[in-house]
Design a protein around this motif. Structure first.
Motif, short mmCIF file in Angstrom:
data_model
loop_
_atom_site.label_atom_id
_atom_site.label_comp_id
_atom_site.label_asym_id
_atom_site.label_seq_id
_atom_site.Cartn_x
_atom_site.Cartn_y
_atom_site.Cartn_z
N ILE A 182 8.87 7.48 -12.15
CA ILE A 182 8.27 8.82 -11.92
C ILE A 182 9.27 9.02 -10.50
O ILE A 182 9.39 8.19 -9.56
N PRO A 183 9.93 10.11 -10.52
CA PRO A 183 10.84 10.39 -9.46
C PRO A 183 10.29 10.97 -8.13
O PRO A 183 8.82 11.09 -8.15
N GLN A 184 10.87 10.65 -7.15
CA GLN A 184 10.33 11.15 -5.91
C GLN A 184 10.32 12.73 -5.80
O GLN A 184 11.30 13.26 -6.46
N ASP A 185 9.21 13.26 -5.82
CA ASP A 185 9.10 14.73 -5.93
C ASP A 185 8.36 15.42 -4.85
O ASP A 185 7.02 15.23 -4.74
N LYS A 186 8.92 16.16 -4.18
CA LYS A 186 8.50 17.18 -3.02
C LYS A 186 7.27 17.77 -3.73
O LYS A 186 6.36 18.14 -2.86
N CYS A 213 7.81 2.42 -12.05
CA CYS A 213 8.42 2.58 -11.13
C CYS A 213 8.21 4.02 -10.49
O CYS A 213 8.55 4.95 -10.83
N ASN A 214 7.88 4.10 -9.14
CA ASN A 214 7.62 5.42 -8.51
C ASN A 214 8.44 5.56 -7.39
O ASN A 214 9.16 4.92 -6.96
N GLN A 215 8.36 6.83 -7.00
CA GLN A 215 9.41 7.55 -6.03
C GLN A 215 10.65 7.06 -6.17
O GLN A 215 11.54 6.65 -5.21
N GLY A 248 0.71 -1.40 -0.12
CA GLY A 248 0.04 0.12 -0.04
C GLY A 248 0.70 1.21 0.01
O GLY A 248 1.93 1.25 0.23
N GLY A 249 0.27 2.28 -0.30
CA GLY A 249 0.81 3.66 -0.34
C GLY A 249 1.85 4.09 -1.19
O GLY A 249 2.79 4.71 -1.10
N VAL A 250 2.05 3.11 -2.39
CA VAL A 250 3.15 3.61 -3.36
C VAL A 250 2.92 4.52 -4.26
O VAL A 250 3.88 5.02 -5.04
N GLY A 251 1.54 4.89 -4.58
CA GLY A 251 1.28 5.91 -5.30
C GLY A 251 0.11 5.66 -6.43
O GLY A 251 0.21 6.41 -7.46
N LYS A 252 -0.48 4.86 -6.19
CA LYS A 252 -1.60 4.23 -7.21
C LYS A 252 -2.57 5.45 -7.43
O LYS A 252 -3.15 5.54 -8.67
N THR A 253 -3.17 5.83 -6.22
CA THR A 253 -4.40 7.02 -6.68
C THR A 253 -3.66 8.26 -7.10
O THR A 253 -4.38 8.91 -7.90
N THR A 254 -2.41 8.65 -6.62
CA THR A 254 -1.65 9.81 -7.38
C THR A 254 -1.64 9.45 -8.81
O THR A 254 -1.81 10.34 -9.61
N ILE A 255 -1.06 8.34 -9.15
CA ILE A 255 -0.82 7.99 -10.52
C ILE A 255 -2.16 8.11 -11.38
O ILE A 255 -2.23 8.64 -12.33
#
Ligand code: ATP
Ligand code: MG
Length: 280
Positions: A220-224, A186-188, A26-33
């Motif tokens: 997708i890079p880790q992005d502040k 590949c996220n973050q 969980g929390g890897v960025g699915k909804t964001t993506i």
């Protein structure tokens, strides 16, 4: 094959690409993506339907700053039609919330199923893409939802737990649902080079132990900037068109638009709904 039935299959929606966005952890960025990808595809002129398939933490609506009114359970109980349950959330983007109804669909009567397919066929022609945001893990419901999609996009991060859990997800989808093809996001990651290394790692493991070869969709890079915009309920693709995460998400949208159609009967919106209804 039963999917050739003219009443239940038909031509409508046969060009809608159905993609699920999945992850083991969980929390890897699915909804964001899912949300930012929808916005990128919509800005290219594509019509997108998002199906929020996360039962516990349905939150695509929050990402778009709206509150969903209805879900599939309301359709099943006859309170609203499919058309009325679908909500316009942005230009070219509609949302359908699954809620618990998504998993009750296979239990309704044959007549009700046929009526539902009919309604879905009518809306099917409206969309170029349906993006299905899923819950993490390997519960039966998640597996079922992913197996109905035409293309399964697995989101992984460099976290070792994410790699192990995504392997477990692909393994069970391969062994229990005969899924042979997965696309990896590949996220973050720290940069594209790390993303490609991460892809090679999971690809090596999957080809060695599962005889599967994976498709690389992008990194997708880790992005502040992304994290901050999400906290203020904004979508980075809209608020920061030049952010590194925006550029990467746009590239993934381009990759998807040019993606070769998978040679498979799993090619339509109707297939997806028929699977969920248990009439495929
Ligand atoms: N590339 C990124 N850079 C920085 N932060 C990110 C990135 N991708 C996702 N995040 C952040 O990670 C957190 C989790 O993201 P998100 O909710 O999209 O994950 P999820 O996979 O949908 O979670 P769940 O499994 O609970 O549904 C959010 O705070 C989001 O802003
Ligand atoms: Mg989520």
């Amino acid at each position: 094959m039963s999917y050739q039935s003219p009443n239940l299959y038909g031509q409508h929606g046969s060009h809608t690409k159905v993609l699920s966005i999945a992850s083991g952890k969980g929390g890897v960025g699915k909804t964001t993506i899912t949300s930012n990808l929808a916005l990128s595809l919509a800005s290219q002129g594509h019509r997108v339907l998002i199906l929020d398939g996360d039962l516990g933490m349905a939150n695509v609506d929050i990402m778009f700053g709206v509150r969903s009114q209805h879900h599939i359970g309301d359709i099943l109980q006859g309170r609203v039609s499919v058309e009325d349950a679908i909500q316009r959330i942005d230009k070219n983007i509609d949302l359908l919330s699954g809620g618990s109804g998504l998993y009750e669909m296979s239990k309704i009567s044959t007549v009700e199923k046929a009526q539902l397919i009919e309604q879905i066929s009518e809306i099917g022609t409206h969309y170029d893409y349906m993006l299905v945001d899923t819950a993490p893990g390997i519960s039966d419901q998640v597996l079922f939802l992913n197996s109905a999609a035409q293309q399964i996009c697995v989101v992984i991060t460099p976290d070792p737990a994410s790699i192990a859990d995504s392997y477990a997800l692909m393994k069970v989808l391969n062994q229990h649902y005969r899924e042979q093809r997965f696309s990896i996001i590949c996220n973050q990651v720290s940069d594209v080079a790390q993303g490609k290394r991460l892809f090679s790692k999971i690809n090596d493991i999957c080809s060695k132990f599962l005889y599967l070869s994976l498709d690389y969709l992008g990194s997708i890079p880790q992005d502040k900037v992304l994290r901050q915009t999400t906290q203020t309920q904004k979508l980075v693709v809209r608020s920061h068109p030049d952010a590194i995460s925006t550029v990467s998400i746009r590239e993934i949208a381009n990759e998807l638009s040019g993606y070769n159609q998978i040679d498979s009967c799993k090619g339509s919106l109707q297939f997806f709904w028929r699977q969920l209804l248990g009439v495929a």
